[in-house]
Design a protein around this motif. Structure first.
Motif, PDB file in Angstrom:
ATOM      1  N   LEU A   1     -25.991  53.696 -18.629  1.00  0.00           N
ATOM      2  CA  LEU A   1     -24.724  54.351 -18.541  1.00  0.00           C
ATOM      3  C   LEU A   1     -24.370  54.772 -16.885  1.00  0.00           C
ATOM      4  CD1 LEU A   1     -22.460  55.621 -19.685  1.00  0.00           C
ATOM      5  CD2 LEU A   1     -23.476  57.612 -20.377  1.00  0.00           C
ATOM      6  N   ASN A   2     -25.502  55.516 -16.442  1.00  0.00           N
ATOM      7  CA  ASN A   2     -24.982  55.790 -15.158  1.00  0.00           C
ATOM      8  C   ASN A   2     -24.922  54.575 -14.137  1.00  0.00           C
ATOM      9  OD1 ASN A   2     -25.372  58.864 -14.176  1.00  0.00           O
ATOM     10  ND2 ASN A   2     -26.043  58.699 -15.970  1.00  0.00           N
ATOM     11  N   LEU A   3     -25.848  53.595 -14.127  1.00  0.00           N
ATOM     12  CA  LEU A   3     -25.729  52.427 -13.706  1.00  0.00           C
ATOM     13  C   LEU A   3     -24.081  51.709 -13.543  1.00  0.00           C
ATOM     14  CD1 LEU A   3     -26.941  50.466 -11.850  1.00  0.00           C
ATOM     15  CD2 LEU A   3     -27.951  49.158 -13.705  1.00  0.00           C
ATOM     16  N   TYR A   4     -23.658  51.906 -14.873  1.00  0.00           N
ATOM     17  CA  TYR A   4     -22.332  51.467 -15.187  1.00  0.00           C
ATOM     18  C   TYR A   4     -21.236  52.371 -14.617  1.00  0.00           C
ATOM     19  CZ  TYR A   4     -18.088  50.743 -18.245  1.00  0.00           C
ATOM     20  OH  TYR A   4     -16.829  50.715 -18.571  1.00  0.00           O
ATOM     21  N   TYR A   5     -21.553  53.633 -14.396  1.00  0.00           N
ATOM     22  CA  TYR A   5     -20.914  54.598 -13.816  1.00  0.00           C
ATOM     23  C   TYR A   5     -20.631  54.175 -12.186  1.00  0.00           C
ATOM     24  CZ  TYR A   5     -20.631  58.306 -17.512  1.00  0.00           C
ATOM     25  OH  TYR A   5     -20.236  59.042 -18.749  1.00  0.00           O
ATOM     26  N   LEU A   6     -21.482  53.867 -11.674  1.00  0.00           N
ATOM     27  CA  LEU A   6     -21.964  53.562 -10.364  1.00  0.00           C
ATOM     28  C   LEU A   6     -21.078  52.467 -10.070  1.00  0.00           C
ATOM     29  CD1 LEU A   6     -23.290  54.241  -7.584  1.00  0.00           C
ATOM     30  CD2 LEU A   6     -24.898  52.627  -8.274  1.00  0.00           C
ATOM     31  N   VAL A   7     -21.035  51.370 -11.063  1.00  0.00           N
ATOM     32  CA  VAL A   7     -20.080  50.212 -10.677  1.00  0.00           C
ATOM     33  C   VAL A   7     -18.838  50.656 -11.016  1.00  0.00           C
ATOM     34  CG1 VAL A   7     -19.613  47.745 -11.624  1.00  0.00           C
ATOM     35  CG2 VAL A   7     -21.901  48.467 -11.263  1.00  0.00           C
ATOM     36  N   MET A   8     -18.219  51.451 -11.991  1.00  0.00           N
ATOM     37  CA  MET A   8     -17.163  51.736 -12.232  1.00  0.00           C
ATOM     38  C   MET A   8     -16.475  52.684 -11.189  1.00  0.00           C
ATOM     39  SD  MET A   8     -16.070  49.819 -14.753  1.00  0.00           S
ATOM     40  CE  MET A   8     -14.580  50.310 -14.957  1.00  0.00           C
TER      41      MET A   8
ATOM     42  N   MET B   1     -15.068  56.127 -19.139  1.00  0.00           N
ATOM     43  CA  MET B   1     -15.061  55.839 -17.542  1.00  0.00           C
ATOM     44  C   MET B   1     -14.101  54.316 -17.210  1.00  0.00           C
ATOM     45  SD  MET B   1     -16.512  57.137 -15.141  1.00  0.00           S
ATOM     46  CE  MET B   1     -16.853  56.786 -13.055  1.00  0.00           C
ATOM     47  N   TRP B   2     -14.201  53.455 -18.064  1.00  0.00           N
ATOM     48  CA  TRP B   2     -13.471  52.232 -17.955  1.00  0.00           C
ATOM     49  C   TRP B   2     -11.927  52.965 -17.837  1.00  0.00           C
ATOM     50  CZ3 TRP B   2      -9.738  49.890 -21.262  1.00  0.00           C
ATOM     51  CH2 TRP B   2      -8.859  48.619 -20.469  1.00  0.00           C
ATOM     52  N   LEU B   3     -11.427  53.652 -18.811  1.00  0.00           N
ATOM     53  CA  LEU B   3     -10.251  54.324 -18.827  1.00  0.00           C
ATOM     54  C   LEU B   3      -9.858  55.149 -17.436  1.00  0.00           C
ATOM     55  CD1 LEU B   3      -9.645  55.059 -22.437  1.00  0.00           C
ATOM     56  CD2 LEU B   3      -8.407  53.447 -21.129  1.00  0.00           C
ATOM     57  N   MET B   4     -10.882  55.750 -16.934  1.00  0.00           N
ATOM     58  CA  MET B   4     -10.895  56.883 -15.909  1.00  0.00           C
ATOM     59  C   MET B   4     -10.509  55.822 -14.596  1.00  0.00           C
ATOM     60  SD  MET B   4     -10.789  59.499 -14.006  1.00  0.00           S
ATOM     61  CE  MET B   4     -11.814  60.910 -14.680  1.00  0.00           C
ATOM     62  N   ALA B   5     -11.385  54.593 -14.510  1.00  0.00           N
ATOM     63  CA  ALA B   5     -11.138  53.719 -13.397  1.00  0.00           C
ATOM     64  C   ALA B   5      -9.512  53.016 -13.376  1.00  0.00           C
ATOM     65  CB  ALA B   5     -12.014  52.257 -13.525  1.00  0.00           C
ATOM     66  N   LYS B   6      -9.146  52.953 -14.444  1.00  0.00           N
ATOM     67  CA  LYS B   6      -7.798  52.424 -14.819  1.00  0.00           C
ATOM     68  C   LYS B   6      -6.718  53.617 -14.585  1.00  0.00           C
ATOM     69  CE  LYS B   6      -8.331  48.085 -15.954  1.00  0.00           C
ATOM     70  NZ  LYS B   6      -8.027  46.737 -15.079  1.00  0.00           N
ATOM     71  N   ARG B   7      -7.077  54.825 -14.459  1.00  0.00           N
ATOM     72  CA  ARG B   7      -6.378  55.929 -14.357  1.00  0.00           C
ATOM     73  C   ARG B   7      -5.408  56.068 -15.447  1.00  0.00           C
ATOM     74  NH1 ARG B   7      -4.283  57.117  -8.106  1.00  0.00           N
ATOM     75  NH2 ARG B   7      -4.861  59.236  -7.802  1.00  0.00           N
TER      76      ARG B   7
END
Length: 199
Positions: A58-65, A133-139
């Motif tokens: 999850l944190n690796l994904y957080y890093l990418v996102m 996190m995906w939605l956060m990246a999309k604001r």
């Protein structure tokens, strides 16, 4: 014993960066991602020592996102800063798809291929956080809802694992996410009002 004290110290440092990150995100400040990246890297080491493998992924994904989100917030699709917005039906569908797919994959992997004693618990925390996190990246404003579902499930998991500092941080993040949702709604309402005033 020495490892335990090192993990406690790292939790405090990671928590400090995490608190700054979420407060900046609440303020809609792009620099939240820089603090978030440091917090993520520290968390990955602590979680590895605690055998919370889904949380490491999850944190690796957080890093990418976080890296993606930083660029997306900065540039957007039109090479200008992306504004806050509500999710479309399609984006809601993608977010729910992320939840279902990541839960299924994580639950299978943790249950069959790791020594995790909490595979389903760990997987559901991971699933909602990935979508948030995906939605956060999309604001997208709904990111706060998905992240808070993850936070609520995560607090007792972290306490069960003895990671009380991270459990406390997650409880704090829950409160900030509620406040972030309210703040972003106000920003959106003000922007809509401003656009109507121009017309």
């Amino acid at each position: 014993m020495e490892l335990l004290s090192q993990l406690t110290l790292l939790q405090w440092v990671g928590t400090g960066f995490g608190v700054v990150q979420v407060l900046l995100a609440r303020q809609n400040n792009i620099h939240n991602y820089l603090f978030g990246i440091v917090a993520i890297l520290i968390s990955m080491w602590v979680l590895y020592q605690s055998k919370l493998y889904a949380d490491i992924l999850l944190n690796l994904y957080y890093l990418v996102m976080s890296i993606y989100g930083w660029f997306y917030w900065k540039m957007g699709k039109q090479k200008q800063e992306t504004p806050i917005s509500y999710s479309t039906k399609n984006e809601h569908g993608i977010a729910m798809g992320i939840v279902i797919a990541s839960f299924a994959l994580m639950a299978y992997w943790l249950g069959q291929h790791t020594d995790s004693d909490v595979p389903y618990w760990d997987a559901v925390v991971c699933a909602f956080a990935w979508a948030g996190m995906w939605l956060m990246a999309k604001r997208k404003i709904e990111n706060w809802i998905y992240l808070n579902i993850s936070n609520l499930i995560s607090i007792p998991l972290l306490m069960y694992k003895g990671l009380y500092i991270y459990a406390g941080l997650t409880a704090f993040l829950f409160i900030v996410a509620v406040s972030g949702y309210i703040k972003w709604r106000k920003i959106l309402a003000d922007e809509t009002e401003g656009q109507h005033a121009k017309v």
